[in-house]
Write an enzyme that holds these catalytic residues in place. Sequence first.
Site, PDB file in Angstrom:
ATOM      1  CB  ALA A 198       9.326   0.892   4.427  1.00 57.77           C
ATOM      2  N   GLY A 212       4.451  -0.950   2.671  1.00 53.81           N
ATOM      3  CA  GLY A 212       5.162  -1.716   1.662  1.00 53.81           C
ATOM      4  C   GLY A 212       4.735  -3.165   1.602  1.00 53.81           C
ATOM      5  CD  GLU A 229       3.529   0.687  -1.522  1.00 56.93           C
ATOM      6  OE1 GLU A 229       3.363   1.726  -2.167  1.00 56.93           O
ATOM      7  OE2 GLU A 229       4.509   0.505  -0.752  1.00 56.93           O
ATOM      8  CD  GLU A 265       2.543   3.753   2.854  1.00 58.18           C
ATOM      9  OE1 GLU A 265       3.057   2.750   2.346  1.00 58.18           O
ATOM     10  OE2 GLU A 265       1.302   3.870   3.020  1.00 58.18           O
TER      11      GLU A 265
END
Length: 255
Positions: free
Chosen positions: A63, A106, A109, A129
């Site tokens: 992200a 992300g 993911e 994270e």
Amino acid sequence: MEVLLESGGDRVALVRINRPEARNALNSAMRGQLARIFADLAGNDEIRCVVLTGTEKVFAAGADIKAMADAQPVDMMLRASERDWALIKDFPKPLIAAVNGFALGGGCELAMHADMIIAGEGAKFAQPEIKVGIIPGAGGTQRLLRAVGKFKAMKILLTGEMVSAQEAEAMGLVTEVVPDTEVLDRALELARSIALLPPIAARKIKELVLQGGDLPLDAALVMERHAFQLMFGTEDQKEGMHAFLDKRVPNFKGL
């Protein structure tokens, strides 16, 4: 556009993340573009399989931290990014991720939303994270757990350390590892071979695997049996079996 839609040839679409100046970090604009593209591809009967990739050096490096650093809980809630992710999560057609370089946070993911992951030898996967004081927020804890099991998932999630492509393959996170220069070609090769097969059966297989994995075995077997029986109402079933008996190549039309 930071997400490009290209032809992969032979009923295959290629979705390319293209924000190299930010290592393909997934900001809200990019997530929105991805969502719109996948929504359009889901309804395009000409497309039977999709390949998702980044650049030669990075798939997606997570992200956009700069956009989140000072956010409050309500800010994150109002972004409703789960709506963008849902269009990829619920994408009904086979999806292959072609991963070169980093797939972090992300980006990891996003790759795990695919049905297969083809990784280059130099690819790196991580959910880092915890190193910036948060946790994965787009399914990282849950998809990773289901892919590799509790003990491998816990190490990745609690340390934030990177995992090599070879380690990822050994633990079941990656489908295949190939030389870095062959990643996209291999993913497109697989996609084109799938696109030649009956699309209704391919979609039903994906649905059964994703939904049945969280059901009790007996319930999942009932769902599979009903889907198996429904296949005999398709023209492609007749074509496939008669082509087999006639010793010829079948022509599947998606009917």
